[in-house]
Every structure is written in structure tokens, then in C-alpha cells.
Design a protein around this motif. Structure first.
Motif, PDB file in Angstrom:
ATOM      1  N   THR A   1       0.783  -1.110   0.042  1.00 49.11           N
ATOM      2  CA  THR A   1      -0.350   0.156   0.256  1.00 49.11           C
ATOM      3  C   THR A   1       0.464   1.388   0.162  1.00 49.11           C
ATOM      4  O   THR A   1       0.262   2.296   0.225  1.00 49.11           O
ATOM      5  CB  THR A   1      -0.831  -0.340   0.799  1.00 49.11           C
ATOM      6  OG1 THR A   1       0.073   0.016   2.404  1.00 49.11           O
ATOM      7  CG2 THR A   1      -1.995  -0.827   0.968  1.00 49.11           C
ATOM      8  N   CYS A   2       2.321   1.347  -0.303  1.00 53.20           N
ATOM      9  CA  CYS A   2       3.180   1.923   0.213  1.00 53.20           C
ATOM     10  C   CYS A   2       3.390   2.811  -1.213  1.00 53.20           C
ATOM     11  O   CYS A   2       2.831   2.059  -2.297  1.00 53.20           O
ATOM     12  CB  CYS A   2       4.215   1.848   0.464  1.00 53.20           C
ATOM     13  SG  CYS A   2       3.889   1.887   2.440  1.00 53.20           S
ATOM     14  N   SER A   3       3.914   4.104  -1.599  1.00 54.41           N
ATOM     15  CA  SER A   3       4.322   4.531  -2.416  1.00 54.41           C
ATOM     16  C   SER A   3       5.943   5.351  -2.608  1.00 54.41           C
ATOM     17  O   SER A   3       6.089   5.479  -1.535  1.00 54.41           O
ATOM     18  CB  SER A   3       3.457   5.210  -3.203  1.00 54.41           C
ATOM     19  OG  SER A   3       3.214   6.568  -2.764  1.00 54.41           O
ATOM     20  N   ILE A   4       6.824   4.592  -3.469  1.00 52.36           N
ATOM     21  CA  ILE A   4       8.170   5.268  -3.335  1.00 52.36           C
ATOM     22  C   ILE A   4       8.716   5.879  -5.013  1.00 52.36           C
ATOM     23  O   ILE A   4       8.291   5.332  -6.045  1.00 52.36           O
ATOM     24  CB  ILE A   4       9.052   4.258  -2.913  1.00 52.36           C
ATOM     25  CG1 ILE A   4       8.392   3.312  -1.847  1.00 52.36           C
ATOM     26  CG2 ILE A   4      10.704   4.319  -2.525  1.00 52.36           C
ATOM     27  CD1 ILE A   4       8.787   2.205  -1.394  1.00 52.36           C
ATOM     28  N   GLY A   5       8.773   7.182  -4.613  1.00 50.92           N
ATOM     29  CA  GLY A   5       9.959   7.868  -6.064  1.00 50.92           C
ATOM     30  C   GLY A   5      10.126   6.953  -6.158  1.00 50.92           C
ATOM     31  O   GLY A   5      11.674   6.938  -5.228  1.00 50.92           O
TER      32      GLY A   5
ATOM     33  N   LYS B   1      -0.121   3.674   4.634  1.00 51.12           N
ATOM     34  CA  LYS B   1      -0.076   4.691   3.001  1.00 51.12           C
ATOM     35  C   LYS B   1       0.799   5.571   3.067  1.00 51.12           C
ATOM     36  O   LYS B   1       1.450   6.696   3.117  1.00 51.12           O
ATOM     37  CB  LYS B   1      -1.191   5.083   3.383  1.00 51.12           C
ATOM     38  CG  LYS B   1      -2.659   4.186   3.270  1.00 51.12           C
ATOM     39  CD  LYS B   1      -3.952   5.057   2.580  1.00 51.12           C
ATOM     40  CE  LYS B   1      -5.228   3.971   2.441  1.00 51.12           C
ATOM     41  NZ  LYS B   1      -6.513   5.045   2.184  1.00 51.12           N
ATOM     42  N   THR B   2       2.160   4.891   3.128  1.00 54.45           N
ATOM     43  CA  THR B   2       3.361   5.971   3.647  1.00 54.45           C
ATOM     44  C   THR B   2       3.739   6.364   2.457  1.00 54.45           C
ATOM     45  O   THR B   2       3.712   5.224   1.347  1.00 54.45           O
ATOM     46  CB  THR B   2       4.376   4.798   4.147  1.00 54.45           C
ATOM     47  OG1 THR B   2       4.084   5.184   5.363  1.00 54.45           O
ATOM     48  CG2 THR B   2       5.872   6.084   3.893  1.00 54.45           C
ATOM     49  N   SER B   3       4.081   7.158   1.639  1.00 52.25           N
ATOM     50  CA  SER B   3       5.230   7.643  -0.138  1.00 52.25           C
ATOM     51  C   SER B   3       6.596   8.944   0.853  1.00 52.25           C
ATOM     52  O   SER B   3       6.161   9.462   1.577  1.00 52.25           O
ATOM     53  CB  SER B   3       3.430   8.341  -0.574  1.00 52.25           C
ATOM     54  OG  SER B   3       3.014   9.798   0.231  1.00 52.25           O
TER      55      SER B   3
ATOM     56  N   ASP C   1       1.926   5.033   7.523  1.00 55.01           N
ATOM     57  CA  ASP C   1       0.952   6.307   6.938  1.00 55.01           C
ATOM     58  C   ASP C   1       1.671   7.771   7.379  1.00 55.01           C
ATOM     59  O   ASP C   1       1.119   8.425   7.775  1.00 55.01           O
ATOM     60  CB  ASP C   1       0.020   6.596   8.479  1.00 55.01           C
ATOM     61  CG  ASP C   1      -0.640   5.740   8.192  1.00 55.01           C
ATOM     62  OD1 ASP C   1      -1.056   4.813   6.382  1.00 55.01           O
ATOM     63  OD2 ASP C   1      -1.920   4.824   8.417  1.00 55.01           O
TER      64      ASP C   1
ATOM     65  N   THR D   1       3.512  10.741   5.054  1.00 54.08           N
ATOM     66  CA  THR D   1       3.581  11.568   3.807  1.00 54.08           C
ATOM     67  C   THR D   1       5.208  12.508   3.993  1.00 54.08           C
ATOM     68  O   THR D   1       5.379  13.327   4.132  1.00 54.08           O
ATOM     69  CB  THR D   1       2.532  12.528   3.244  1.00 54.08           C
ATOM     70  OG1 THR D   1       2.006  11.556   3.250  1.00 54.08           O
ATOM     71  CG2 THR D   1       3.190  13.017   1.956  1.00 54.08           C
TER      72      THR D   1
ATOM     73  N   SER E   1       3.951  14.285   8.425  1.00 51.53           N
ATOM     74  CA  SER E   1       4.400  14.473   7.343  1.00 51.53           C
ATOM     75  C   SER E   1       5.512  15.725   6.693  1.00 51.53           C
ATOM     76  O   SER E   1       5.737  16.433   7.586  1.00 51.53           O
ATOM     77  CB  SER E   1       3.233  16.197   6.510  1.00 51.53           C
ATOM     78  OG  SER E   1       1.937  15.393   6.253  1.00 51.53           O
TER      79      SER E   1
END
Length: 336
Positions: free
Chosen positions: A267-271, A285-287, A302, A304, A321
Motif C-alpha cells: 500500500t506504500c508508494s516510493i518515488g 499508506k506511507t509515500s 502512514d 508523507t 508529513s
């Protein structure tokens, strides 16, 4: 024209070897109950309906499946896998083919199930069973073949002779069967075995003895059909899913210095161009934006994180954040 296919998932067992008060299929593997992984794979192949056989803790199992479209069928008594599938006869009325899977095999890949289905249809087999080989096949049903390498029967561990126990090819518990034959055969299966149960595996010998075509789909990656029966296998399944997830992340341009010790929830997103040091955990939902650095042992849930931020070693962050280029010192605990 694609035939009408129904998937049947066996999820009624207690799972006594888990040593738990929780139904086996509800034990979490890589952030979700293991039966969810099975249903996720089924959703990616051309199946018209899914049936989940429930029994032990059926209310809790049903409650966990609210996000899925399926037909629940209750097995009131635990009388074996064959009896469980027999309970679905009415629900399978409109099916032409039935794919049978176990709810405790969270590593099944949709590509494998698609290939199994295609071979079954291409060969016009009455029954196709998925097999694999193990160096230590103890506990699994053995695939007995004749001199021409045709499948003759499946013999369970407790019923196998010493010679049969040397066989390394095992039954993975996944089948595709023509519906009419399936239920006709199940009505013929007896309970003359060490468990006193209705074995689903007996339909193989019934098919062979009746002159029906039995196809053997051999899958080379045994890990994909791992059945989770203990906490040891639970850990193995978790590690494998983590490995697969990390592999996909790295292919998108992310550096993991120790992927075996890096836990990233799906569920995480990584640039791109992020660097993840050993022993970190990213959950919820860590991004992460582009070019972030997460140092050894950091835990983020969780959160950002904007581009080019640096998270210090062993920092613990929850619901935070983090600004662009911000540097979080090591050993800090912050809750946003």
C-alpha cells in the motif's frame, strides 16, 4: 467461446497445527489474511464466479471477505476435502468447469492459474491437476504414475507405502475439473482410508479407471504452491511475498541495500532514486517522494515524505508529513 468457470476455495478447516484460536485462513501473510491472496489471484483470471467453503469460525471468515464477490457455502462437518467440494454442488449448477484451490496457499500466482486453465482447455482433459516436486515431500500426497508417465492416482502420506513415500512429485491441491464428472465422481468416493474422510484426491483414480483424460500440469516453482500449515510456513510465505514486492519496487528505480531485511507494504508508494537502507519498515499508506533517503532501522507508518528528505537511522514516525529536503535526526519518535 470461454466455458463457464467457477472457482471453489477450500477455507473451512481449523488448522490445528497453527496452534491458534484463529481459523487458519484468517492468519495474516504480508498484511492481509492468507485467503485474500488466493482470491486476489482468482480475480485476475477468467472465472465467472467464486465460491468459498466456510466452516470453522465461518462468521469471522465471512466478515473478513466483505470486499470480495463470492458465494459462501457452509461445510457443517469436517468430513474431508472431497466432502467440502461436494457441498458446493448446488452452487456450481451453472458451471461447466470447476477450478479448486485451497485457502491456505497465499503464494499462488495468477499467471500460474491462467496457464493451468489454458492447458486444461487445450488438452480437453476431464481433470487437470497441478503438481510440483520437493526434495522433502513428507506430508504431501504423492503422484503415482505408470510406466508411460501417466498419472494413475494420488496417495496421501499416511496411506503411502514406503516405496511411494520416496516419490518427490507431490499434489499441490489445485485442480480444474469438468463439472459433471467432478460431482459424479465425488458421489462415488468412500472413506476407506486412515483418516476416515472423503478425499478429494480420489477423483483422480476414479477418472483414470473410468477412461477419462487426466492431465498433469507440472509447475517448477514449488514455493508458489506452498500450503501454510504452521507458523514456520507462515513466515516463509510472508518472506516470499515481501521478496516479490521489493523486487517490483526495485525495478521502478529504487535502491534497496538489503532487500531481505526491508519491509515495504504494498500500500506504500516510493518515488524514483530513493535509497532504502537495511532493516527499515514502511507500512500503511506511507509515500516517499523522489530522491529520499531512509536510513537503517527507520520505521514509518502512514507518513508523507516530500522529495529529497532524509530520515535518520532508527527514527520512528507515525502519521507525519515531512517537508522537501527536511532531515529527520536519528532515534527520534514523532507522531503527527
Amino acid at each position: 467461446m470461454v466455458p463457464l468457470i467457477t472457482a471453489v476455495v477450500l477455507a473451512a478447516g481449523k488448522g490445528t497445527r497453527m496452534k491458534s484460536d484463529k481459523a487458519k485462513v484468517l492468519h495474516e501473510v504480508f498484511f492481509k489474511p492468507m485467503v485474500h491472496h488466493v482470491l486476489d489471484s482468482i480475480q485476475q483470471i477468467p472465472v465467472q464466479q467464486s465460491i468459498v467453503i466456510v466452516g470453522h469460525q465461518q462468521e469471522r471468515v465471512a466478515s473478513s471477505l466483505k470486499e470480495y464477490e463470492y458465494i459462501p457455502v457452509t461445510q457443517q462437518e469436517q468430513l474431508g476435502t472431497g466432502h467440502a467440494v461436494l457441498c458446493t454442488e448446488t452452487a456450481c449448477t451453472n458451471a461447466e468447469q470447476v477450478m479448486i484451490l485451497c485457502g491456505d496457499t497465499p503464494l499462488v500466482r495468477p499467471q500460474m492459474l491462467q496457464a493451468l486453465l489454458e492447458q486444461h482447455l487445450d488438452t480437453d482433459a476431464t481433470l487437470t491437476l497441478l503438481t510440483t516436486s520437493l526434495d522433502n515431500p513428507f506430508g504431501y500426497g504423492r503422484i503415482v504414475k505408470d510406466a508411460l508417465h501417466n498419472v494413475v492416482e494420488i496417495v496421501e502420506q499416511k496411506d503411502a507405502t514406503p516405496e511411494q513415500q520416496k516419490i518427490c512429485e507431490i499434489n499441490a491441491g489445485i485442480y480444474v475439473v469438468k463439472k459433471d464428472f467432478l460431482f459424479s465422481a465425488l458421489h462415488q468416493v468412500g472413506t476407506d482410508n486412515s483418516q476416515g474422510e472423503v478425499y478429494l484426491t480420489d477423483i483422480v483414480s476414479i477418472a483414470v479407471n473410468s477412461g477419462h483424460k487426466v492431465h498433469n500440469f507440472s509447475h517448477p516453482e514449488a514455493i508458489d504452491v506452498l500450503g501454510v500449515n504452521s507458523r514456520v510456513e507462515l513466515a516463509l510465505a510472508h518472506q516470499e511475498l515481501q521478496k516479490r514486492c521489493n523486487h517490483e519496487f526495485m525495478l521502478t528505480g529504487i535502491t534497496m541495500l538489503s532487500p531481505d531485511t526491508t519491509l515495504v507494504a504494498p500500500t506504500c508508494s516510493i518515488g524514483g532514486d530513493c535509497i532504502l537502507y537495511p532493516g527499515i519498515q514502511l507500512t500503511g499508506k506511507t509515500s516517499l517522494g523522489r530522491g529520499c533517503i531512509v536510513n537503517t532501522g527507520a520505521v514509518l507508518h502512514d507518513c508523507t515524505v516530500a522529495d529529497s528528505a532524509v530520515i535518520g537511522a532508527h527514527a520512528v514516525l507515525e502519521n507525519c508529513s515531512i517537508d522537501q529536503n527536511e532531515r529527520i535526526p536519528p532515534l527520534i519518535h514523532r507522531v503527527g
